[in-house]
Scaffold this motif. Structure first.
Motif, mmCIF file in Angstrom:
data_model
loop_
_atom_site.group_PDB
_atom_site.id
_atom_site.type_symbol
_atom_site.label_atom_id
_atom_site.label_comp_id
_atom_site.label_asym_id
_atom_site.label_seq_id
_atom_site.Cartn_x
_atom_site.Cartn_y
_atom_site.Cartn_z
ATOM 1 N N PHE A 199 7.612 1.684 2.321
ATOM 2 C CA PHE A 199 7.846 0.852 1.540
ATOM 3 C C PHE A 199 9.003 0.852 0.870
ATOM 4 O O PHE A 199 9.091 0.261 -0.315
ATOM 5 N N SER A 200 9.984 1.070 1.437
ATOM 6 C CA SER A 200 11.343 1.025 0.883
ATOM 7 C C SER A 200 12.022 -0.138 0.926
ATOM 8 O O SER A 200 12.819 -0.541 -0.119
ATOM 9 N N ASN A 201 11.529 -0.812 1.796
ATOM 10 C CA ASN A 201 12.284 -2.369 1.478
ATOM 11 C C ASN A 201 11.115 -3.458 1.538
ATOM 12 O O ASN A 201 11.382 -4.736 2.241
ATOM 13 N N LEU A 202 10.138 -3.407 1.285
ATOM 14 C CA LEU A 202 8.945 -4.265 1.641
ATOM 15 C C LEU A 202 9.128 -5.381 0.696
ATOM 16 O O LEU A 202 8.680 -6.622 1.178
ATOM 17 N N GLU A 203 9.976 -5.474 -0.439
ATOM 18 C CA GLU A 203 10.256 -6.559 -1.121
ATOM 19 C C GLU A 203 11.125 -7.604 -0.516
ATOM 20 O O GLU A 203 11.311 -8.833 -0.537
ATOM 21 N N LYS A 204 11.832 -7.172 0.668
ATOM 22 C CA LYS A 204 12.651 -8.030 1.616
ATOM 23 C C LYS A 204 12.030 -8.622 2.976
ATOM 24 O O LYS A 204 12.571 -9.246 3.410
ATOM 25 N N THR A 205 10.832 -8.166 2.979
ATOM 26 C CA THR A 205 10.017 -8.733 4.185
ATOM 27 C C THR A 205 9.621 -9.912 3.813
ATOM 28 O O THR A 205 9.327 -10.563 2.727
ATOM 29 N N GLN A 228 2.313 -7.024 -3.443
ATOM 30 C CA GLN A 228 2.839 -7.619 -2.373
ATOM 31 C C GLN A 228 2.142 -8.427 -1.552
ATOM 32 O O GLN A 228 0.810 -8.122 -1.476
ATOM 33 N N PRO A 229 2.513 -9.523 -0.879
ATOM 34 C CA PRO A 229 1.913 -10.392 -0.137
ATOM 35 C C PRO A 229 1.306 -9.913 1.047
ATOM 36 O O PRO A 229 2.345 -9.596 1.838
ATOM 37 N N ILE A 230 0.007 -9.608 1.379
ATOM 38 C CA ILE A 230 -0.403 -8.909 2.601
ATOM 39 C C ILE A 230 -1.255 -9.847 3.391
ATOM 40 O O ILE A 230 -1.939 -10.762 2.878
ATOM 41 N N LYS A 231 -1.637 -9.513 4.712
ATOM 42 C CA LYS A 231 -2.350 -10.325 5.621
ATOM 43 C C LYS A 231 -3.267 -9.521 6.384
ATOM 44 O O LYS A 231 -2.410 -8.481 7.049
ATOM 45 N N THR A 232 -4.483 -9.557 6.151
ATOM 46 C CA THR A 232 -5.187 -8.372 7.128
ATOM 47 C C THR A 232 -5.395 -9.429 8.283
ATOM 48 O O THR A 232 -6.070 -10.372 8.314
ATOM 49 N N VAL A 233 -5.127 -8.723 9.487
ATOM 50 C CA VAL A 233 -5.097 -9.514 10.752
ATOM 51 C C VAL A 233 -5.988 -8.649 11.986
ATOM 52 O O VAL A 233 -6.051 -8.973 13.152
ATOM 53 N N GLY A 234 -6.696 -7.699 11.477
ATOM 54 C CA GLY A 234 -7.564 -7.031 12.427
ATOM 55 C C GLY A 234 -8.982 -6.996 12.172
ATOM 56 O O GLY A 234 -9.346 -7.848 11.439
ATOM 57 N N PRO A 235 -9.901 -6.257 13.104
ATOM 58 C CA PRO A 235 -9.478 -4.873 13.500
ATOM 59 C C PRO A 235 -8.805 -5.495 15.016
ATOM 60 O O PRO A 235 -9.298 -6.207 15.769
#
Length: 462
Positions: A199-205, A228-235
């Motif tokens: 979680f150290s640099n998630l703001e840069k992703t 943070q903007p996330i996308k679930t792409v599974g399972p």
């Protein structure tokens, strides 16, 4: 002149439970035929594992770089994790830019780099080379929320293990429901550093990807998306066990251990429907000698058939005379094709360490679970299996660390024979339906994958 397809590269952490879901995600991206997709693997993979490209399209390319170690010895050897982690980081930092530059000068430049979340420093490589970057999380949203709170100093671990822990969007947790690295921070401090560094640099992703689907953790996924903007792409499991849209995709394609497929399936074929408890604790768990003995006699005393995976390195821990006494009720193998086993009609329950991949596989195949977590995120996954998804029971332990043969026998009977088992099975089937729906055309995860591809195409033309 037709525009070239954008090129995305994916690199996984060198452990079976990390490579396989990313490989499946790569297959899913390639199946859309809208991107050029390259998966990066360690060159030792081809010699130390069973690695194939079945179920893949022509759009998926596999390339190799040298990590300089035996994958089977790598993450399995926790005696010196600092050395392993430092060596891995050094070799990737040396070789990955060379591979990316090779594609640049060949006319097929990489635009996006997807990397395992436990390798956040790969984002620095991506940015230095002018690429977009996206971490891929191979753990649950709930576990990520716990680590996030810990990193932010918002999680107070109670001194009394009976006290409850409250975290937004999560159910009330006993301290022992937290990941073991959290409630026992003295265990493997190097690995705790690795999981917190995610979680150290998630703001840069540019994107954050999860091997999960919305319905499974809707509340916590929504909470995370507000951070943070996330996308679930599974399972991320082979398509033929889910939506069946990728013809021939019947296997992950990677196994560090050689499964005895014929022996397992032949033995299961001779058993009645839902009559077998399948037992496996994954590729890393090491049960103590006492625990192996209690588990062995508990399985035998349950009076159910059982298929038990005991890695070769663990087989010396089996009690004397157990193999001969269990011959009529059980089959012990060093490894097995887990998806095929879970999908077999003879399997009625799964005794598991609750690793995230195993948990997802059981949910996707509608199999009730007997939760026996060992460490890291497995304790939190077990909490969700029992109390949130209600697809399993916890194999009770007097001190929360060891179980007795009486615990094992009773829990197996409850799931395999009682009304409890029927309710768990009904819930498990419902989650299976939701998982299939998520990955089917137009499902929530399928839409997120399409959105991800569209955003890549858009950024590649800017």
């Amino acid at each position: 002149m037709e525009a070239k397809q954008p090129h995305i590269m994916l690199i996984a952490y060198p452990a079976q439970g990390h490579i396989n879901p990313l490989l499946q995600f790569a297959k899913r991206l390639a199946s859309k035929n809208l991107l050029q997709v390259t998966l990066v693997a360690d060159d030792a993979t081809v010699t130390t594992s069973s690695f194939s490209t079945q179920g893949q399209t022509n759009s998926l390319n596999i390339e190799y770089i040298s990590y300089g170690f035996d994958m089977q010895l790598g993450v399995l050897n926790l005696s010196n994790p600092d050395q392993f982690i430092a060596h891995h980081k050094l070799r990737v930092s040396q070789n990955l830019p060379k591979l990316i530059n090779k594609h640049k000068y060949s006319g097929h430049p990489v635009q996006v780099l997807v990397y395992d979340s436990v390798m956040p420093w790969v984002l620095d490589i991506a940015k230095e080379l002018g690429l977009k970057g996206a971490p891929f999380f191979t753990q649950s949203c709930a576990v990520c929320a716990i680590y996030f709170h810990m990193l932010q100093g918002m999680l107070n671990i109670p001194e009394a293990m009976t006290s409850l822990v409250s975290i937004p969007s999560l159910p009330l947790l006993d301290a022992r429901d937290l990941p073991s690295l959290v409630y026992d921070m003295g265990s493997y401090p190097s690995i705790l550093d690795v999981v917190l560094d995610q979680f150290s640099n998630l703001e840069k992703t540019d994107w954050i990807l999860f091997n999960n689907f919305d319905a499974l953790e809707d509340k916590v996924a929504e909470w995370l998306s507000n951070q943070q903007p996330i996308k679930t792409v599974g399972p991320c499991i082979p398509s033929m066990f889910l939506d069946k849209r990728l013809a021939g995709d019947k296997d992950y394609g990677l196994s560090l251990f050689k499964p005895d497929v014929e022996a397992c399936i032949k033995w299961l074929d001779a058993k009645d429907a839902a009559s077998v408890v399948y037992v496996s604790f994954g590729s890393m768990a090491n049960l103590g000698l006492d625990q192996m003995e209690e588990l062995a006699w508990g399985l035998l005393n349950s009076n159910s058939f059982f298929l038990w995976v005991v890695r070769e390195s663990e087989q010396s821990k089996l009690p004397k005379k157990f193999m001969s006494e269990a011959a009529k009720k059980g089959l012990v193998v060093s490894w097995c094709p887990q998806l095929q086993v879970l999908a077999h009609k003879a399997v009625g329950s799964f005794m598991t360490h609750c690793g995230w991949n195993s948990t997802l596989e059981a949910l996707c195949l509608g199999v009730p679970m007997l939760a026996m977590p060992q460490w890291t995120d497995q304790t939190t996954n077990a909490k969700y299996i029992v109390d949130v998804w209600q697809t399993g029971i916890r194999v009770k332990a007097i001190d929360n660390e060891s179980v007795t043969k009486e615990d094992v026998a009773k829990c197996v009977k409850d799931v395999m024979e009682g009304t409890t088992g029927k309710a768990l099975r009904a819930n498990a089937i419902r989650w299976k339906e939701l998982a299939v729906e998520a990955m089917s055309e137009g499902g929530s995860s399928d839409k997120n994958i399409d959105e991800f591809i569209s955003e890549i195409k858009l950024t590649s033309t800017c």
